[in-house]
Design a protein around this motif. Sequence first.
Motif, PDB file in Angstrom:
ATOM      1  N   LYS A 158     -11.295   2.233 -13.439  1.00  8.75           N
ATOM      2  CA  LYS A 158     -12.425   2.092 -12.705  1.00  8.75           C
ATOM      3  C   LYS A 158     -13.630   2.719 -13.656  1.00  8.75           C
ATOM      4  O   LYS A 158     -14.603   2.171 -13.948  1.00  8.75           O
TER       5      LYS A 158
ATOM      6  N   TRP B  98     -22.797   7.107  -7.886  1.00  9.76           N
ATOM      7  CA  TRP B  98     -22.367   7.822  -8.990  1.00  9.76           C
ATOM      8  C   TRP B  98     -21.865   7.012 -10.114  1.00  9.76           C
ATOM      9  O   TRP B  98     -22.259   7.473 -11.442  1.00  9.76           O
TER      10      TRP B  98
ATOM     11  N   LYS C 295       1.460   7.600  -6.982  1.00 10.48           N
ATOM     12  CA  LYS C 295       0.462   8.341  -7.369  1.00 10.48           C
ATOM     13  C   LYS C 295      -0.093   7.931  -8.647  1.00 10.48           C
ATOM     14  O   LYS C 295      -1.313   8.214  -9.176  1.00 10.48           O
TER      15      LYS C 295
ATOM     16  N   ALA D 138     -20.225   7.180  -3.765  1.00  7.25           N
ATOM     17  CA  ALA D 138     -19.024   7.067  -4.868  1.00  7.25           C
ATOM     18  C   ALA D 138     -19.594   6.126  -5.809  1.00  7.25           C
ATOM     19  O   ALA D 138     -19.812   5.966  -7.141  1.00  7.25           O
TER      20      ALA D 138
ATOM     21  N   TYR E 171      -5.614   3.493 -11.566  1.00  5.58           N
ATOM     22  CA  TYR E 171      -6.770   2.647 -10.904  1.00  5.58           C
ATOM     23  C   TYR E 171      -8.077   3.306 -11.241  1.00  5.58           C
ATOM     24  O   TYR E 171      -8.937   2.917 -11.559  1.00  5.58           O
ATOM     25  N   VAL E 172      -8.060   4.744 -10.995  1.00  7.42           N
ATOM     26  CA  VAL E 172      -9.282   5.595 -11.078  1.00  7.42           C
ATOM     27  C   VAL E 172      -9.360   5.648 -12.501  1.00  7.42           C
ATOM     28  O   VAL E 172     -10.691   5.401 -12.761  1.00  7.42           O
TER      29      VAL E 172
ATOM     30  N   TRP F 107       0.914  -1.319  -0.070  1.00  9.30           N
ATOM     31  CA  TRP F 107       0.122   0.198   0.042  1.00  9.30           C
ATOM     32  C   TRP F 107       1.074   1.178   0.252  1.00  9.30           C
ATOM     33  O   TRP F 107       0.663   2.210  -0.807  1.00  9.30           O
ATOM     34  N   ARG F 108       2.076   1.187   0.786  1.00  7.62           N
ATOM     35  CA  ARG F 108       2.835   2.344   1.019  1.00  7.62           C
ATOM     36  C   ARG F 108       3.412   2.516  -0.440  1.00  7.62           C
ATOM     37  O   ARG F 108       3.730   3.770  -0.719  1.00  7.62           O
TER      38      ARG F 108
ATOM     39  N   VAL G 217      -2.368   5.047  -8.460  1.00 11.94           N
ATOM     40  CA  VAL G 217      -3.520   5.713  -8.066  1.00 11.94           C
ATOM     41  C   VAL G 217      -4.573   5.960  -9.064  1.00 11.94           C
ATOM     42  O   VAL G 217      -5.532   5.567  -9.374  1.00 11.94           O
ATOM     43  N   LEU G 218      -3.769   6.893 -10.132  1.00 14.42           N
ATOM     44  CA  LEU G 218      -4.447   7.538 -11.183  1.00 14.42           C
ATOM     45  C   LEU G 218      -4.924   6.300 -12.442  1.00 14.42           C
ATOM     46  O   LEU G 218      -6.029   6.446 -12.845  1.00 14.42           O
TER      47      LEU G 218
END
Lengths: 753, 753
Positions: free
Chosen positions: B87, B289, B77, B286, B83-84, B72-73, B80-81
């Motif tokens: 999604k 949406w 970034k 979330a 992933y988003v 996780w650590r 994470v982007l």
Amino acid sequence: MEKESSQFIADATTTQNMEGEADEESNPLNQPLLKRSRTLSSNSQAMVGAKVSYIESLDYEINENDLFKHDWRSRSKVQVLQYVFLKWTLALLVGLLTGLIATLINLAIENIAGYKLLFIVHLIEKKRFGNHFISVFYGIHLFHWGNLLLTMVAAVLCVCFAPTAAGPGIPEIKDYLNGVDTPNMFGATTLIVKIIGSIGAVSAGLDLGKEGPLVRIGSCIASLLGQGGPNNYRLKWHWLRYFNNDRDRCDLITCGASSGVCAAFRAPVGGVLFSLEEVATWWRSALLWRTFFSTAVVVVVLRAFIQICNSGECGLFGSGGLVMFDVRNVTIKYHVLDIVPVAVIGIIGGVLGSLYNYCLHKVLRLYNLINQKGRIHKLLLSLTVSLFTSACQYGLPFLVNCRPCDSSLSETECPTNGRSGNFKQFNCPDGYYNDLATLLLTTNDDAVRNIFSTNTPYEYQTSSLLIFFALYCILGLFTFGIAVPSGLFLPIILMGSGYGRLLGLAMGSYSNIDQGLFAVLGAASLMAGSMRMSVSLCVIFLELTNNLLLLPITMIVLLIAKTVGDSFNPSIYEIILHLKGLPFLDAHPEPWMRDLTVDDGVVPPLGIATEATEAHGIILRAHLLQALKKKWFLREKRRTEEWEVREKFNWVDLAEREGNIEVAVTSDEMDMYIDLHPLTNTTPYRVLESMSVAKAMVLFRQVGLRHLLIVPKYVAAGVSPVVGILTRQDLIPYNILTAFPHLARTTGGEKGN
Amino acid sequence: MEKESSQFIADATTTQNMEGEADEESNPLNQPLLKRSRTLSSNSQAMVGAKVSYIESLDYEINENDLFKHDWRSRSKVQVLQYVFLKWTLALLVGLLTGLIATLINLAIENIAGYKLLFIVHLIEKKRFGNHFISVFYGIHLFHWGNLLLTMVAAVLCVCFAPTAAGPGIPEIKDYLNGVDTPNMFGATTLIVKIIGSIGAVSAGLDLGKEGPLVRIGSCIASLLGQGGPNNYRLKWHWLRYFNNDRDRCDLITCGASSGVCAAFRAPVGGVLFSLEEVATWWRSALLWRTFFSTAVVVVVLRAFIQICNSGECGLFGSGGLVMFDVRNVTIKYHVLDIVPVAVIGIIGGVLGSLYNYCLHKVLRLYNLINQKGRIHKLLLSLTVSLFTSACQYGLPFLVNCRPCDSSLSETECPTNGRSGNFKQFNCPDGYYNDLATLLLTTNDDAVRNIFSTNTPYEYQTSSLLIFFALYCILGLFTFGIAVPSGLFLPIILMGSGYGRLLGLAMGSYSNIDQGLFAVLGAASLMAGSMRMSVSLCVIFLELTNNLLLLPITMIVLLIAKTVGDSFNPSIYEIILHLKGLPFLDAHPEPWMRDLTVDDGVVPPLGIATEATEAHGIILRAHLLQALKKKWFLREKRRTEEWEVREKFNWVDLAEREGNIEVAVTSDEMDMYIDLHPLTNTTPYRVLESMSVAKAMVLFRQVGLRHLLIVPKYVAAGVSPVVGILTRQDLIPYNILTAFPHLARTTGGEKGN
């Protein structure tokens, strides 16, 4: 943004401390006892209505003590039926009363504002005929004074009697349903002030809606019904004891909030969804159904009144049916290429919405500084805004040119001189109309109706729309924070529709979409850009405009606007929550919470002596107070029997949540013992000290806790069985970051929603 | 009811055991190890598609082991982007593909069924002119054979390739989202069989809808996209690893289910609400949406195709817009007195709905007995139902009298001979029509459209409506359980509209409400009476009929029907869930669960030796298997370093959920050590042994657990640190009641919702 608002809170607290204005709800017993650092709990005070209040959390946990367990077993089938019956009766009453009060407010506003506007129209007519200049001059003065008076009524009531009644109230309801019990939120005074204040403020022509206040009014009604009346004059009805718990109270307030939204927009499904998406934290299918029942009742009440009023018995109120801004008869033609202007509306809506949030935040900080100077300052601020508003509404229409009526319209349609009507004559000669007067010199509802009007591509000129948009941007920023009951919906709709219609005018023949629909989409996009709702807004707009074919493009606009807005700043409700210092527990833990374990910020509870080897459970302060008050003292050190306890206490007593009480304990009694075991919750939820804060927060929020015990990983002799207690304040990201500033630097990743 | 279905499950299990047909998914390792009584876990097998499967629970808990924490650590970034972005892309693709497949299914059905019906019409016409009797006779045979063939295709596919594709699939999705991982639910085979089978079954004129299958299709698409393709041919795309966890998979499947409902009813908001109210167990703002985004995409796809088809390029598919049963142009006049017929509809709908549930339960038990006899029996059952259906559809219209066309209608409107049309000529002379043929000899969608038709008070005679209603009652009961993909929505709508229109006819001039609206309300009431949804049904009906003014009366009807139905039996989905033996965890604990403590049914876990004094945590079976597979063995007994572990495992490996693998362990290796600490979840949620089952269940369900550790109240030397482990099966009321029969006698109180 984050940093600035935190500064603000610090400022506010300091000011507060310097003034030393003690709050009557302040409660020394509620001071945090269990924390290593003071920092983590310095924010247990919330700024509600510019007054610092100490707040408690609500209790959702199943309290497993001997007494409650017994009472649960002894609850008969008849009692369960009573409970179910009462639950539905209350939902019915909430809907009924909210519907009635909403009708009352509507009637009052339409009549007061209507006669006021008719008076103006009459004056202008006199002026047009060139005589009575002096009486016109005095008349205008009268108009301004009237507006000032109405604003004054609203502001004085708010300032003097119920400071918590100012503002929209939706953030506070949201926070209450998140589990924070802010005092004085749902009292009878607040209710009355909200009703009268809302009538005054909206009739005064301020750039405010009655929507937000109606949501709060619905919640107040629900809360009052649930507790059997105002605090000091409660109905002592036997059955109401079932509702003396936080869970049922929250359910009722959710019903109330939905009814309020439904009454405001005449949107029953939208109301339910609004509660679901924006207001409620926990949600159950059964609640969905009861909420839906309440809104159905509201709609029936509204419909009945509309039918009565259609026969002309309600004064100036009468036109319009259940659907507020009906664009049903528009044939909507659009094809795939129209996605481009639609996307443009969405993007601009998102940018403008977040810009509005940003500016409103600044203005509110400024206003808070002014408001803290005292009541007179608050009042003067409100009156200044009112004066500016009425000056603009009356003065600006003189700036634009008169436009000739379209020849296809009949004489009764254009120009009009009545209260409503789409082509206001104002200062123009016959056969001409003033398009800006159509938008400004009318009630807010009619203004929306006029700007949404379809099949009128040549009605408004660019300059008028520009003036309209600019004016409502300014008013929207500066009106919201004044000390009157105000809603955010209508100002945003007005602003958004202005810019939408402008865009439609600019598009001209490049798009098939009607200008009225552009206005509707503009309003929707700005709301999504500022409030960041999606489904509920979509349904509210659907129910407002009664046109299902609009749905796909509305959805696209909302999605784009929300996405764009979210990339800049949080929603307006979150900003207000943060400004007020209300501890709202978010659904998602921040990523950095995974790197922190729960024992990082707590020390052993003071109540446990170091030699203690067992944690028996936790007891609520309210129950301790009850035990003291009832003098539940024993001469010898023994375990009490169940019947003894039941003689002394019943669960109705224990459900009471009193403030501090004075208990006189004699010196004789000081030597006696007290057996707390029947009142102790023996099975509080507990987590290991090595658990991450993120994981503990999921538990805390999902189950709706007030306290979470932290137990040591390895139990040994001499080790305290409880490492500490987590409360809501310990899990608020802002508080943790204040205590551990190094974490702030490593943040920045997105929440993993 | 309760008792009967349990008997059924016992029967089924016995049959299963006698036949000894081993299931390929059966898994001896998954046998319950930790229970004192076998009874509590005798139901870990579910009946999906009449085949007993062993099932696992899904994992929502944050697994806090060293390895995951490190990963996780280290997640940057950019990741994470990624992933988003992924999604949202997946949500887009789910909507897109569901929309496309729904259009494909619609096109196929409308064309196959359309040409079939045109053929019949052609035959009848020949017959009317009195010649070619023999060819007509053969033609009718051909019609029956055609229907049989289509049913055969659907049934053979279902029986041979994907038994789980039979039935509606909504209960299974509901169960999956509740946290039960039933195997073979969302595979590629299921998807293909569902698509082809649904086309076959609906084209064959069976009393089935494509709605339920579409929901399942949407979920399958979502699941396949999330895992990168069918099980054996997965796309090994690097980015997809983010979705290899139960939480994101559930989110995607929720999107898929919503898209399916949206595609079925062309109701985007209704789709989202359906997922929310009926399907999903956990819900976040979330997710609301993202789901909404998927349904918006579906609507855009559908709209684009409808526009293409309107130009006539899709064969017989083409008429109709985005709104399916448009009653928009009806002016709805009703006043307060009309609440009486509306209430009557609601009450009858509730009674009929629960009666339907009751009867369907009986029929399904009967069918299960037949289906277990083998594949041939399954096939024969399906074909019998098909034969009966086509015989009735063709034969019954001959029984009623021809009715003269209304003189106000033009000749092209009445009588009609085309595929659709409201006044079918059938066997009647010119100027006359057969009203029963209008309802029966058409596709199901057109039948609904015809019976919903407004402003046609004299179109149907009572006898025709009675025959229609009776026929669809029989068909609705006997069609649902056969081995083809089937939905419950359409049969219930057909039945309900029949009785509603009958009631409207009976009311005659006593009510202002149009007969078509009576049909709509009847359909709504029966759905509420059987499926027990409220808000989502209301919105679906709103979007189906595009008339907002219907909303208040629809709401009242739904509320009454649901209330009446709830007082008799549970919803049809719950009945099916129970029949299939799927362990669904309800939101509310039963009242008697408060009297039971969690240690009542468990013994210490086998994995812990009696001398153990510490509980280090729990480890997943999948992770243990990984450790064995990767031969993570150590020569000496030591604690491994983090870098060692990371060299061996990464979180992508650990996210895999494999079945059993064969690991060959040499005798040398048998003497080695294994360090499990990096793979151990050190902070599982834990409760005290004295906690009530009710309170533990709230935690289990709210946080979405798979295992819940029970720890002793008093820790002392020699006492095991873990008393037992609670799993989903231990919390299912049915299982507890089987183990503690005395509790069943004390039940009967209502759930405290």
